[in-house]
Design a protein around this motif. Structure first.
Motif, PDB file in Angstrom:
ATOM      1  N   THR A   1      39.693  15.716  62.778  1.00  0.00           N
ATOM      2  CA  THR A   1      39.897  17.172  62.685  1.00  0.00           C
ATOM      3  C   THR A   1      40.222  17.660  61.286  1.00  0.00           C
ATOM      4  OG1 THR A   1      42.285  17.144  63.092  1.00  0.00           O
ATOM      5  CG2 THR A   1      40.838  17.174  65.035  1.00  0.00           C
ATOM      6  N   GLY A   2      40.573  16.741  60.384  1.00  0.00           N
ATOM      7  CA  GLY A   2      40.934  17.151  59.028  1.00  0.00           C
ATOM      8  C   GLY A   2      42.403  17.454  58.848  1.00  0.00           C
ATOM      9  N   ASP A   3      43.218  17.261  59.909  1.00  0.00           N
ATOM     10  CA  ASP A   3      44.655  17.487  59.771  1.00  0.00           C
ATOM     11  C   ASP A   3      45.417  16.529  60.663  1.00  0.00           C
ATOM     12  OD1 ASP A   3      46.977  18.527  58.757  1.00  0.00           O
ATOM     13  OD2 ASP A   3      46.632  20.558  59.446  1.00  0.00           O
ATOM     14  N   THR A   4      46.729  16.564  60.560  1.00  0.00           N
ATOM     15  CA  THR A   4      47.599  15.710  61.366  1.00  0.00           C
ATOM     16  C   THR A   4      48.375  16.585  62.338  1.00  0.00           C
ATOM     17  OG1 THR A   4      49.345  15.888  59.705  1.00  0.00           O
ATOM     18  CG2 THR A   4      47.844  14.009  59.513  1.00  0.00           C
ATOM     19  N   PRO A   5      48.903  16.001  63.428  1.00  0.00           N
ATOM     20  CA  PRO A   5      49.612  16.810  64.425  1.00  0.00           C
ATOM     21  C   PRO A   5      50.742  17.667  63.863  1.00  0.00           C
ATOM     22  CG  PRO A   5      49.207  14.620  65.275  1.00  0.00           C
ATOM     23  CD  PRO A   5      48.781  14.608  63.825  1.00  0.00           C
ATOM     24  N   ALA A   6      51.467  17.160  62.882  1.00  0.00           N
ATOM     25  CA  ALA A   6      52.600  17.924  62.333  1.00  0.00           C
ATOM     26  C   ALA A   6      52.179  18.792  61.143  1.00  0.00           C
ATOM     27  CB  ALA A   6      53.724  16.982  61.933  1.00  0.00           C
ATOM     28  N   ASP A   7      50.887  18.863  60.871  1.00  0.00           N
ATOM     29  CA  ASP A   7      50.331  19.708  59.799  1.00  0.00           C
ATOM     30  C   ASP A   7      50.779  19.317  58.395  1.00  0.00           C
ATOM     31  OD1 ASP A   7      48.986  21.261  61.700  1.00  0.00           O
ATOM     32  OD2 ASP A   7      50.710  22.571  61.955  1.00  0.00           O
ATOM     33  N   GLU A   8      51.219  18.066  58.191  1.00  0.00           N
ATOM     34  CA  GLU A   8      51.657  17.661  56.852  1.00  0.00           C
ATOM     35  C   GLU A   8      50.554  17.845  55.820  1.00  0.00           C
ATOM     36  OE1 GLU A   8      51.706  15.319  59.388  1.00  0.00           O
ATOM     37  OE2 GLU A   8      53.731  14.545  59.577  1.00  0.00           O
ATOM     38  N   VAL A   9      49.333  17.494  56.211  1.00  0.00           N
ATOM     39  CA  VAL A   9      48.220  17.567  55.262  1.00  0.00           C
ATOM     40  C   VAL A   9      47.901  19.027  54.928  1.00  0.00           C
ATOM     41  CG1 VAL A   9      45.788  17.005  54.879  1.00  0.00           C
ATOM     42  CG2 VAL A   9      47.316  15.318  55.923  1.00  0.00           C
ATOM     43  N   SER A  10      47.867  19.904  55.933  1.00  0.00           N
ATOM     44  CA  SER A  10      47.630  21.331  55.667  1.00  0.00           C
ATOM     45  C   SER A  10      48.717  21.923  54.784  1.00  0.00           C
ATOM     46  CB  SER A  10      47.576  22.134  56.975  1.00  0.00           C
ATOM     47  OG  SER A  10      46.417  21.850  57.676  1.00  0.00           O
ATOM     48  N   ASP A  11      49.968  21.552  55.079  1.00  0.00           N
ATOM     49  CA  ASP A  11      51.082  22.056  54.270  1.00  0.00           C
ATOM     50  C   ASP A  11      50.937  21.611  52.815  1.00  0.00           C
ATOM     51  OD1 ASP A  11      52.087  23.201  56.562  1.00  0.00           O
ATOM     52  OD2 ASP A  11      53.685  21.714  56.844  1.00  0.00           O
ATOM     53  N   MET A  12      50.532  20.345  52.594  1.00  0.00           N
ATOM     54  CA  MET A  12      50.384  19.855  51.226  1.00  0.00           C
ATOM     55  C   MET A  12      49.156  20.465  50.557  1.00  0.00           C
ATOM     56  SD  MET A  12      51.715  18.374  48.720  1.00  0.00           S
ATOM     57  CE  MET A  12      53.080  17.436  49.353  1.00  0.00           C
ATOM     58  N   ARG A  13      48.089  20.708  51.319  1.00  0.00           N
ATOM     59  CA  ARG A  13      46.925  21.404  50.730  1.00  0.00           C
ATOM     60  C   ARG A  13      47.349  22.771  50.194  1.00  0.00           C
ATOM     61  NH1 ARG A  13      43.174  19.500  55.354  1.00  0.00           N
ATOM     62  NH2 ARG A  13      41.864  17.991  54.291  1.00  0.00           N
ATOM     63  N   ARG A  14      48.150  23.489  50.994  1.00  0.00           N
ATOM     64  CA  ARG A  14      48.655  24.808  50.566  1.00  0.00           C
ATOM     65  C   ARG A  14      49.527  24.668  49.332  1.00  0.00           C
ATOM     66  NH1 ARG A  14      48.613  25.902  55.781  1.00  0.00           N
ATOM     67  NH2 ARG A  14      50.702  25.184  56.219  1.00  0.00           N
ATOM     68  N   ALA A  15      50.374  23.643  49.318  1.00  0.00           N
ATOM     69  CA  ALA A  15      51.260  23.421  48.173  1.00  0.00           C
ATOM     70  C   ALA A  15      50.447  23.123  46.915  1.00  0.00           C
ATOM     71  CB  ALA A  15      52.231  22.282  48.463  1.00  0.00           C
ATOM     72  N   VAL A  16      49.368  22.349  47.040  1.00  0.00           N
ATOM     73  CA  VAL A  16      48.518  22.050  45.885  1.00  0.00           C
ATOM     74  C   VAL A  16      47.844  23.330  45.390  1.00  0.00           C
ATOM     75  CG1 VAL A  16      46.410  20.834  45.149  1.00  0.00           C
ATOM     76  CG2 VAL A  16      48.183  19.610  46.442  1.00  0.00           C
TER      77      VAL A  16
END
Length: 145
Positions: free
Chosen positions: A122-137
């Motif tokens: 799906t391109g993300d993890t259940p806790a949205d860590e990857v989405s959160d870090m994408r936003r942070a980047v």
């Protein structure tokens, strides 16, 4: 631990890091001791790069490990030790093309096997860590060295 900026803020962590990736640890070996602190070398496979241009398998250095003279485990600031076979959202510093150094404490986010499988589908993890870090980047606060 004292850092030159507030790395608990993901935007500052993203601005401080030179590479942020989802990785799987392939192997671990002891590094040399520096100023009385043991270091660990981990070979990691980059599954997904969020910042930086490193790809494939790279070596990263982590402060802490086993003291060779006594076998005593040393951890820096409550840092999470990297474990062979496990996956992480990993933030590192260093010059591209050379060994990267894991940012202690804030630069290591363990991921489960199901997190990694969901990321691949799906391109993300259940806790949205990857989405959160994408936003942070995307909204990083640059760190001037």
């Amino acid at each position: 631990m004292d850092f030159p900026t507030d790395l608990s803020d993901p935007r500052r962590l993203a601005g401080y890091a030179s590479q942020i990736s989802v990785v799987t640890v392939k192997s671990i070996r002891p590094g040399e001791e520096r100023f009385g602190t043991p270091w660990t070398i981990a070979d990691v496979r980059i599954e997904l790069s969020l910042k930086g241009n490193q790809q494939g398998t790279i070596s990263v250095l982590q402060q802490g490990g086993k003291r060779q003279s006594t076998g005593t485990a040393v951890r820096i600031g409550g840092d999470t030790p990297l474990v062979q076979g496990k996956s992480y959202l990993l933030s590192t510093t260093g010059t591209p093309g050379s060994n990267q150094t894991v940012i202690p404490v804030y630069g290591i986010k363990p991921l489960t096997t199901s997190d990694l499988e969901k990321l691949k589908t799906t391109g993300d993890t259940p806790a949205d860590e990857v989405s959160d870090m994408r936003r942070a980047v995307t909204h990083q606060i640059p760190f001037t060295r």
